[in-house]
Design an enzyme around this catalytic site. Structure first.
Site, PDB file in Angstrom:
ATOM      1  N   ARG A 166      61.220  53.056  42.042  1.00 19.01           N
ATOM      2  CA  ARG A 166      60.811  54.453  42.153  1.00 19.01           C
ATOM      3  C   ARG A 166      59.943  54.800  40.956  1.00 19.01           C
ATOM      4  O   ARG A 166      60.242  54.377  39.845  1.00 19.01           O
ATOM      5  CB  ARG A 166      62.058  55.347  42.153  1.00 19.01           C
ATOM      6  CG  ARG A 166      62.369  55.953  43.482  1.00 19.01           C
ATOM      7  CD  ARG A 166      63.686  56.656  43.467  1.00 19.01           C
ATOM      8  NE  ARG A 166      63.748  57.750  42.478  1.00 19.01           N
ATOM      9  CZ  ARG A 166      64.769  58.603  42.396  1.00 19.01           C
ATOM     10  NH1 ARG A 166      65.796  58.495  43.202  1.00 19.01           N
ATOM     11  NH2 ARG A 166      64.781  59.566  41.501  1.00 19.01           N
ATOM     12  N   ARG A 211      67.373  49.686  38.913  1.00 25.07           N
ATOM     13  CA  ARG A 211      67.457  50.115  40.317  1.00 25.07           C
ATOM     14  C   ARG A 211      66.178  49.759  41.074  1.00 25.07           C
ATOM     15  O   ARG A 211      65.075  49.948  40.574  1.00 25.07           O
ATOM     16  CB  ARG A 211      67.669  51.639  40.326  1.00 25.07           C
ATOM     17  CG  ARG A 211      67.953  52.218  41.671  1.00 25.07           C
ATOM     18  CD  ARG A 211      68.673  53.515  41.553  1.00 25.07           C
ATOM     19  NE  ARG A 211      67.858  54.606  41.013  1.00 25.07           N
ATOM     20  CZ  ARG A 211      68.319  55.850  40.847  1.00 25.07           C
ATOM     21  NH1 ARG A 211      69.562  56.141  41.150  1.00 25.07           N
ATOM     22  NH2 ARG A 211      67.552  56.784  40.370  1.00 25.07           N
TER      23      ARG A 211
END
Ligand code: AMP
Length: 304
Positions: free
Chosen positions: A228, A199
């Protein structure tokens, strides 16, 4: 006025304050105390204007009864839960688009606090980096305050990633926040890890990509993608452990309103299932709200 067919009654005339029309709920508590009986939903019209309610002659109740419809439904309150990368973000986007709910993601509230560099943000970051839950005294207040904002109260809300423990659920109940429906996205662990590790976030548009399943459209976007800080394999495994430990306790608090959805399906299929569930909830709630039958004489309507 004789009781036959359908009436539209303007209750502004009986309001004590001409600038503030009576709402249907004020009217019900102040004027009506009778027991009620039920009639088929299909024979009613739903009128959402609060100051004007409709009286219908009931087909199945005795002639002396009329039906009050037009009580505005309370906005929809939805909780969605699932492990990291179970597809909550994607589904939340689709749900809020259609149902116009306020999307409140506990993780986003916390990341905003981290980015703002506050003391709470600093403490939150320490826990988030370890894949642990942030202490209740930080999260509970943050979520409660967001749920209490006028937009959440008026439009309804979609709460994402909260509660993550039974103490968080209990705290929210204590503040009077309870969902109409609790959606749980079920996804096998090996799929979750693969989804998380690939991701990436585009910091310019906020769009989420996946290096394998949803790659960036251009080289330029690819070059600016970020990961992230808690989306590494090591951290996601810790987050999954925490999630699994807490999910059952949370579910037990919402057993009667929980729906499990298979989150390993395509995003379109997952959404179709969620949409069906939400439409049913809305339909049931409207039906429940208009199934009220009262004596005509309470409205000064003669049955002759
Ligand atoms: P998420 O964006 O939902 O994956 O959340 C990222 C991280 O924020 C989690 O791993 C937790 O450390 C923290 N977090 C999010 N929601 C909560 C919550 N309800 N309670 C405690 N910590 C949370």
């Amino acid at each position: 006025m004789a009781c036959s067919g359908c009436y539209s009654v303007n209750f502004m005339a009986v309001s004590s304050n001409p600038n503030k029309p009576l709402t249907s709920s004020t009217l019900l508590t102040s004027k009506l105390s009778s027991s009620y009986s039920q009639i088929p939903f299909s024979s009613l019209n739903f009128n959402s204007k609060l100051s004007r309610i409709q009286l219908h002659k009931s087909n199945t109740a005795p002639n002396s009864f009329v039906v009050v419809s037009g009580i505005k439904a309370e906005p929809l309150k939805v909780m969605i839960s699932g492990a990291p990368a179970s597809g909550k973000g994607t589904q939340c986007e689709l749900i809020t688009k259609k149902y116009d709910l306020v999307h409140i993601a506990a993780g986003d509230l916390l990341r905003a606090e981290v980015a703002a560099g506050t003391e709470n943000g600093r403490r939150a970051k320490e826990c988030m980096e370890k894949g642990q839950l942030v202490p209740d005294e930080i999260v509970v207040t943050m979520v409660k305050e967001r749920l209490s904002q006028p937009d959440s109260q008026e439009k309804g809300w979609l709460l994402d990633g909260y509660p993550r423990s039974s103490s968080q659920a209990t705290a929210l109940k204590g503040f009077g926040f309870e969902p109409h429906i609790f959606i749980l996205l079920d996804v096998p662990e090996e799929i979750l890890v693969e989804r998380v590790v690939g991701r990436r976030l585009d910091p310019v548009t906020g769009k989420i990509y996946h290096l394998k399943y949803s790659p960036p459209e251009t080289e330029e976007i690819a070059a600016r993608l970020t990961q992230r800080f808690d989306d590494t394999e090591e951290k996601v495994k810790l987050r999954l452990l925490t999630h699994n430990k807490n999910v059952e306790a949370v579910l037990s608090m919402y057993e009667d309103v929980t729906v499990r959805v298979d989150g390993s399906l395509s995003k379109e299929d997952v959404y179709t299932k969620i949409d069906t569930v939400l439409r049913n909830v809305l339909g049931q709630r409207q039906a429940a709200i208009v199934l009220l039958v009262f004596p005509c004489d309470m409205f000064g309507i003669s049955t002759a």
